[in-house]
Write a protein that holds these residues in place. Structure first.
Motif, PDB file in Angstrom:
ATOM      1  N   THR A 104       0.811  -1.216   0.000  1.00 17.58           N
ATOM      2  CA  THR A 104       0.000   0.000   0.000  1.00 17.58           C
ATOM      3  C   THR A 104       0.846   1.269   0.000  1.00 17.58           C
ATOM      4  N   LEU A 105       2.149   1.129   0.030  1.00 20.84           N
ATOM      5  CA  LEU A 105       3.009   2.304   0.115  1.00 20.84           C
ATOM      6  C   LEU A 105       2.963   3.116  -1.172  1.00 20.84           C
ATOM      7  N   PRO A 106       2.968   4.444  -1.065  1.00 20.83           N
ATOM      8  CA  PRO A 106       3.121   5.271  -2.264  1.00 20.83           C
ATOM      9  C   PRO A 106       4.462   4.964  -2.926  1.00 20.83           C
ATOM     10  N   GLY A 107       4.498   5.044  -4.253  1.00 21.54           N
ATOM     11  CA  GLY A 107       5.705   4.685  -4.988  1.00 21.54           C
ATOM     12  C   GLY A 107       6.933   5.445  -4.542  1.00 21.54           C
ATOM     13  N   GLU A 108       6.773   6.735  -4.262  1.00 21.78           N
ATOM     14  CA  GLU A 108       7.916   7.550  -3.865  1.00 21.78           C
ATOM     15  C   GLU A 108       8.503   7.079  -2.533  1.00 21.78           C
ATOM     16  N   ILE A 109       7.634   6.722  -1.586  1.00 23.07           N
ATOM     17  CA  ILE A 109       8.106   6.246  -0.284  1.00 23.07           C
ATOM     18  C   ILE A 109       8.815   4.906  -0.433  1.00 23.07           C
ATOM     19  N   SER A 110       8.210   4.004  -1.199  1.00 19.75           N
ATOM     20  CA  SER A 110       8.814   2.691  -1.413  1.00 19.75           C
ATOM     21  C   SER A 110      10.190   2.826  -2.048  1.00 19.75           C
TER      22      SER A 110
END
Length: 278
Positions: free
Chosen positions: A10-16
């Protein structure tokens, strides 16, 4: 071994991507030929626990720094703390000194706001430390928070092993986890025992969990036990003797209550006792 990012849920792409970039940097730092693992552990823990602190040495040297603050900063460096296994008579001081900074980094990360139950980052973080810490670590190792070890350097881990929360892997006598082993929350795997007469009399015995073994919630496997392929130790059970392949053992002491439906015919064969002539 290249760092393999976890599948994002569920993480936003930028955070991942930020997590994965930081983990990849950590992997390169630990693998560098002249890497100082004590310094790496200290620096990472300082960044995690005291974000924005750039004058570590100055803070420690400053006479106005409160004593408790100075000690907290000093404790970020593994050279300034002791761990329980250092007091064991059977510890190999040289081998333990090598892995100690990684153990301290592992434990301290788990208790930090960044680590703890942050699954994506936490599993990736431990996956990077494991090959440097264990005697052997296979691919796709997945370990959740608050797992602890005795030495770490006497643990062999196969492929696709999963270790859940609050597990103790006491590898003093050596522990081998085969491929696809699963260890559930609060389980304890031991490889040493104490004499009932003299507590200081310790006996080490290797404990082996073969491929596809499951150790379920709050179960305990005692030193020297071999859990056979596809064997299972049920919730809260205490395995004091070997568990036969495909057998499900429960209770205290754990005994076989059934054989898995997927078992081959030989798993159903009753153990025979050698016949003695009168």
């Amino acid at each position: 071994m290249a760092y393999l990012p976890l599948r994002s849920v569920t993480l936003p792409g930028e955070i991942s991507r930020s997590y994965d970039a930081w983990l990849e940097e950590l992997q390169h730092r630990l693998a560098a030929p002249a890497a100082d693992w004590h310094r790496i552990a200290r620096d990472i823990l300082c960044q995690i626990w005291y974000p924005g602190l750039r004058d570590y040495e100055e803070r420690i040297a400053d006479p106005d720094t409160p004593a408790a603050t100075r000690l907290a900063l000093l404790a970020l460096d593994p050279r300034n703390i002791t761990l329980e296994p250092e007091y064991y008579a059977d510890v190999d001081p040289e081998r333990f000194a090598r892995v100690k900074p990684l153990l301290w980094l592992w434990y301290s990360f788990d208790r930090s706001p960044l680590g703890g139950q942050n699954v994506h980052l936490g599993v990736g973080f431990r996956r990077i430390l494991a090959p440097h810490l264990f005697a052997r670590c296979g691919r796709n190792f997945k370990c959740f928070q608050f797992t602890e070890f005795s030495f770490g350097y006497k643990l062999e881990v196969g492929d696709d092993v999963v270790v859940h929360r609050h597990v103790l892997l006491d590898d003093r006598g050596g522990i081998t986890l085969g491929d696809r082993v699963s260890i559930s929350d609060y389980a304890n795997i031991y490889s040493h025992t104490h004499s009932i007469v003299d507590q200081k009399d310790v006996t080490n015995a290797a404990t082996i969990l073969e491929d596809d073994v499951r150790i379920t919630y709050h179960a305990t496997v005692l030193a020297g036990v071999r859990v056979g392929r596809n064997g299972m130790v049920g919730a809260s059970a205490v395995a004091t003797k070997d568990v036969r392949p495909y057998h499900v053992n429960v209770g205290i002491p754990a005994k076989s209550i059934r054989v898995k439906p997927s078992a081959p015919p030989e798993a159903y064969v009753t153990e025979r006792v050698a016949h003695r002539e009168p």
